[in-house]
Design a protein around this motif. Sequence first.
Motif, PDB file in Angstrom:
ATOM      1  N   GLY A 162     -23.699 -21.362 -40.763  1.00  0.00           N
ATOM      2  CA  GLY A 162     -23.645 -20.214 -41.266  1.00  0.00           C
ATOM      3  C   GLY A 162     -22.045 -19.132 -41.257  1.00  0.00           C
ATOM      4  O   GLY A 162     -22.059 -18.247 -41.712  1.00  0.00           O
ATOM      5  N   VAL A 163     -21.378 -19.772 -40.401  1.00  0.00           N
ATOM      6  CA  VAL A 163     -20.023 -19.888 -40.317  1.00  0.00           C
ATOM      7  C   VAL A 163     -19.190 -20.868 -40.289  1.00  0.00           C
ATOM      8  O   VAL A 163     -19.645 -21.998 -40.207  1.00  0.00           O
ATOM      9  N   PRO A 164     -17.943 -20.504 -40.607  1.00  0.00           N
ATOM     10  CA  PRO A 164     -16.824 -21.694 -40.680  1.00  0.00           C
ATOM     11  C   PRO A 164     -16.730 -22.257 -39.127  1.00  0.00           C
ATOM     12  O   PRO A 164     -16.982 -21.651 -38.301  1.00  0.00           O
ATOM     13  N   GLU A 165     -16.928 -23.471 -39.109  1.00  0.00           N
ATOM     14  CA  GLU A 165     -17.045 -24.070 -37.555  1.00  0.00           C
ATOM     15  C   GLU A 165     -15.679 -23.736 -36.866  1.00  0.00           C
ATOM     16  O   GLU A 165     -14.495 -23.903 -37.385  1.00  0.00           O
ATOM     17  N   ASP A 166     -15.704 -23.019 -35.855  1.00  0.00           N
ATOM     18  CA  ASP A 166     -14.656 -22.598 -34.949  1.00  0.00           C
ATOM     19  C   ASP A 166     -14.711 -22.775 -33.543  1.00  0.00           C
ATOM     20  O   ASP A 166     -15.610 -21.861 -32.928  1.00  0.00           O
ATOM     21  N   ASP A 167     -14.353 -24.074 -32.877  1.00  0.00           N
ATOM     22  CA  ASP A 167     -14.410 -24.131 -31.761  1.00  0.00           C
ATOM     23  C   ASP A 167     -13.757 -23.198 -30.560  1.00  0.00           C
ATOM     24  O   ASP A 167     -14.432 -22.855 -29.472  1.00  0.00           O
ATOM     25  N   TYR A 168     -12.827 -22.592 -31.140  1.00  0.00           N
ATOM     26  CA  TYR A 168     -12.180 -21.584 -30.018  1.00  0.00           C
ATOM     27  C   TYR A 168     -13.071 -20.106 -30.094  1.00  0.00           C
ATOM     28  O   TYR A 168     -13.186 -19.667 -29.150  1.00  0.00           O
ATOM     29  N   MET A 169     -13.651 -19.715 -31.367  1.00  0.00           N
ATOM     30  CA  MET A 169     -14.609 -18.808 -31.241  1.00  0.00           C
ATOM     31  C   MET A 169     -15.587 -19.265 -30.431  1.00  0.00           C
ATOM     32  O   MET A 169     -16.292 -18.348 -29.558  1.00  0.00           O
ATOM     33  N   ALA A 170     -16.501 -20.279 -30.487  1.00  0.00           N
ATOM     34  CA  ALA A 170     -17.445 -20.860 -29.524  1.00  0.00           C
ATOM     35  C   ALA A 170     -17.148 -20.768 -28.123  1.00  0.00           C
ATOM     36  O   ALA A 170     -17.816 -20.098 -27.276  1.00  0.00           O
ATOM     37  N   PHE A 171     -15.727 -21.167 -28.029  1.00  0.00           N
ATOM     38  CA  PHE A 171     -15.256 -21.143 -26.414  1.00  0.00           C
ATOM     39  C   PHE A 171     -15.335 -19.787 -25.862  1.00  0.00           C
ATOM     40  O   PHE A 171     -15.528 -19.577 -24.759  1.00  0.00           O
ATOM     41  N   GLN A 172     -14.853 -18.744 -26.783  1.00  0.00           N
ATOM     42  CA  GLN A 172     -14.740 -17.291 -26.126  1.00  0.00           C
ATOM     43  C   GLN A 172     -16.367 -16.886 -26.054  1.00  0.00           C
ATOM     44  O   GLN A 172     -16.404 -16.135 -25.103  1.00  0.00           O
ATOM     45  N   MET A 173     -17.250 -17.101 -26.735  1.00  0.00           N
ATOM     46  CA  MET A 173     -18.443 -16.678 -26.485  1.00  0.00           C
ATOM     47  C   MET A 173     -18.943 -17.188 -25.231  1.00  0.00           C
ATOM     48  O   MET A 173     -19.691 -16.471 -24.480  1.00  0.00           O
ATOM     49  N   PHE A 174     -18.717 -18.606 -25.071  1.00  0.00           N
ATOM     50  CA  PHE A 174     -19.465 -19.113 -23.878  1.00  0.00           C
ATOM     51  C   PHE A 174     -18.644 -18.532 -22.807  1.00  0.00           C
ATOM     52  O   PHE A 174     -19.096 -18.349 -21.520  1.00  0.00           O
ATOM     53  N   SER A 175     -17.534 -18.204 -22.807  1.00  0.00           N
ATOM     54  CA  SER A 175     -16.542 -17.719 -21.554  1.00  0.00           C
ATOM     55  C   SER A 175     -16.828 -16.421 -21.176  1.00  0.00           C
ATOM     56  O   SER A 175     -17.138 -16.241 -20.074  1.00  0.00           O
ATOM     57  N   ARG A 176     -17.273 -15.439 -22.263  1.00  0.00           N
ATOM     58  CA  ARG A 176     -17.854 -14.256 -21.978  1.00  0.00           C
ATOM     59  C   ARG A 176     -19.231 -14.124 -21.022  1.00  0.00           C
ATOM     60  O   ARG A 176     -19.294 -13.560 -20.128  1.00  0.00           O
ATOM     61  N   ILE A 177     -20.085 -15.165 -21.643  1.00  0.00           N
ATOM     62  CA  ILE A 177     -21.286 -15.304 -20.761  1.00  0.00           C
ATOM     63  C   ILE A 177     -20.824 -15.904 -19.077  1.00  0.00           C
ATOM     64  O   ILE A 177     -21.488 -15.394 -18.340  1.00  0.00           O
ATOM     65  N   ALA A 178     -20.101 -16.806 -19.049  1.00  0.00           N
ATOM     66  CA  ALA A 178     -19.520 -17.558 -17.816  1.00  0.00           C
ATOM     67  C   ALA A 178     -18.989 -16.279 -16.880  1.00  0.00           C
ATOM     68  O   ALA A 178     -19.400 -16.351 -15.675  1.00  0.00           O
ATOM     69  N   ASP A 179     -18.281 -15.524 -17.582  1.00  0.00           N
ATOM     70  CA  ASP A 179     -17.640 -14.571 -16.723  1.00  0.00           C
ATOM     71  C   ASP A 179     -18.472 -13.291 -16.367  1.00  0.00           C
ATOM     72  O   ASP A 179     -18.351 -12.782 -15.272  1.00  0.00           O
ATOM     73  N   GLN A 180     -19.509 -13.221 -17.386  1.00  0.00           N
ATOM     74  CA  GLN A 180     -20.578 -11.780 -16.983  1.00  0.00           C
ATOM     75  C   GLN A 180     -21.674 -12.215 -16.332  1.00  0.00           C
ATOM     76  O   GLN A 180     -22.354 -11.294 -15.941  1.00  0.00           O
ATOM     77  N   HIS A 181     -22.257 -13.416 -16.365  1.00  0.00           N
ATOM     78  CA  HIS A 181     -23.557 -13.723 -15.973  1.00  0.00           C
ATOM     79  C   HIS A 181     -23.776 -14.817 -15.156  1.00  0.00           C
ATOM     80  O   HIS A 181     -24.807 -15.454 -14.902  1.00  0.00           O
ATOM     81  N   ALA A 182     -22.634 -15.303 -14.325  1.00  0.00           N
ATOM     82  CA  ALA A 182     -22.606 -16.486 -13.620  1.00  0.00           C
ATOM     83  C   ALA A 182     -23.518 -16.074 -12.343  1.00  0.00           C
ATOM     84  O   ALA A 182     -24.083 -17.158 -11.681  1.00  0.00           O
ATOM     85  N   ASP A 183     -23.794 -15.177 -11.907  1.00  0.00           N
ATOM     86  CA  ASP A 183     -24.542 -14.715 -10.741  1.00  0.00           C
ATOM     87  C   ASP A 183     -26.082 -14.051 -11.197  1.00  0.00           C
ATOM     88  O   ASP A 183     -26.798 -13.480 -10.112  1.00  0.00           O
ATOM     89  N   ASP A 184     -26.299 -14.393 -12.270  1.00  0.00           N
ATOM     90  CA  ASP A 184     -27.641 -14.017 -12.851  1.00  0.00           C
ATOM     91  C   ASP A 184     -28.715 -14.382 -12.089  1.00  0.00           C
ATOM     92  O   ASP A 184     -28.466 -15.723 -11.762  1.00  0.00           O
ATOM     93  N   ASN A 185     -30.014 -14.002 -11.965  1.00  0.00           N
ATOM     94  CA  ASN A 185     -31.370 -14.522 -11.647  1.00  0.00           C
ATOM     95  C   ASN A 185     -31.301 -15.995 -12.046  1.00  0.00           C
ATOM     96  O   ASN A 185     -31.750 -15.835 -13.308  1.00  0.00           O
ATOM     97  N   PRO A 186     -31.356 -16.814 -11.369  1.00  0.00           N
ATOM     98  CA  PRO A 186     -31.731 -18.061 -12.004  1.00  0.00           C
ATOM     99  C   PRO A 186     -33.085 -18.536 -12.705  1.00  0.00           C
ATOM    100  O   PRO A 186     -33.454 -19.576 -12.981  1.00  0.00           O
ATOM    101  N   TYR A 187     -34.037 -17.527 -12.099  1.00  0.00           N
ATOM    102  CA  TYR A 187     -35.514 -17.762 -12.539  1.00  0.00           C
ATOM    103  C   TYR A 187     -36.020 -16.972 -13.647  1.00  0.00           C
ATOM    104  O   TYR A 187     -37.107 -16.783 -13.847  1.00  0.00           O
ATOM    105  N   THR A 188     -35.148 -16.168 -14.207  1.00  0.00           N
ATOM    106  CA  THR A 188     -35.221 -15.258 -15.285  1.00  0.00           C
ATOM    107  C   THR A 188     -35.240 -16.253 -16.720  1.00  0.00           C
ATOM    108  O   THR A 188     -34.665 -17.445 -16.630  1.00  0.00           O
ATOM    109  N   PRO A 189     -36.101 -15.900 -17.575  1.00  0.00           N
ATOM    110  CA  PRO A 189     -36.016 -16.657 -18.884  1.00  0.00           C
ATOM    111  C   PRO A 189     -34.445 -16.841 -19.445  1.00  0.00           C
ATOM    112  O   PRO A 189     -34.325 -17.982 -20.168  1.00  0.00           O
ATOM    113  N   SER A 190     -33.641 -15.711 -19.300  1.00  0.00           N
ATOM    114  CA  SER A 190     -32.330 -16.106 -20.008  1.00  0.00           C
ATOM    115  C   SER A 190     -31.349 -16.770 -19.153  1.00  0.00           C
ATOM    116  O   SER A 190     -30.459 -17.252 -19.740  1.00  0.00           O
ATOM    117  N   ALA A 191     -31.835 -17.268 -17.957  1.00  0.00           N
ATOM    118  CA  ALA A 191     -30.911 -18.197 -17.004  1.00  0.00           C
ATOM    119  C   ALA A 191     -30.814 -19.379 -17.911  1.00  0.00           C
ATOM    120  O   ALA A 191     -29.735 -19.990 -17.881  1.00  0.00           O
TER     121      ALA A 191
END
Length: 225
Positions: free
Chosen positions: A42-71
């Motif tokens: 649905g969008v032009p393939e863009d690995d760098y944009m994907a990289f940025q999205m995944f980086s945000r999650i890693a930066d902000q949610h690394a210590d989230d409860n590992p037993y929640t559905p979003s984990a």
Amino acid sequence: MGAEAYSVGDLQSALNAFQYAASKGHAIAQWKLGKMYASGDGVPEDDYMAFQMFSRIADQHADDNPYTPSARVVADAFVNLATYYKNGIAKAGIKPDVGRAVDLFTHAATYFGDASAQYNLARIYLDGDGVQPDPGRAARWLSLAARKNHVAAQATLGQMLIYGDGVRPMPEKGYMWLLVARENAGPEDRDWILALDHRASQILTPEQKTAAAGLAEKWLTKGTE
């Protein structure tokens, strides 16, 4: 709203909703955007944009409860981000960094218990891809992933144990894992696993194959060895 629009094929409305939610720090929206950019869905393939999205999650949610559905989403983001670090993104000037990839895979594998991360770590240590080869460590990670029904881990562990590839040979247990992997395999894995099965069946004795089949049946019916 984004999920509903996506489910009916309205990708532009889905994209708009995901982008808004992602800008507010919504991890699942960030993850979905990352997957869309990674595959050009649905969008032009863009690995760098994907990289940025995944980086945000890693930066902000690394210590989230590992037993929640979003984990599971957070763990998958770590796996995708680690894969980008492992391979690099040439067009964005991001060079491979296996050390960083190992750190990210390890966090997802240990803190979140993610089977895909465990399998990817095993492959790095098996192949010696930027690290010292360590078959024993690889086998331990494969065993953890195999017990979570990760098909590639089951087949790879089975092959290691049958032939003693850097570990003590355990032919019956190895063939058990190959049989379990064959049973669980989807269309994308079936051919290479059947090839491993065919090769192994030529060198094992009838007694070993019978013992392995019994172990596999027990695993498949009860989830235990």
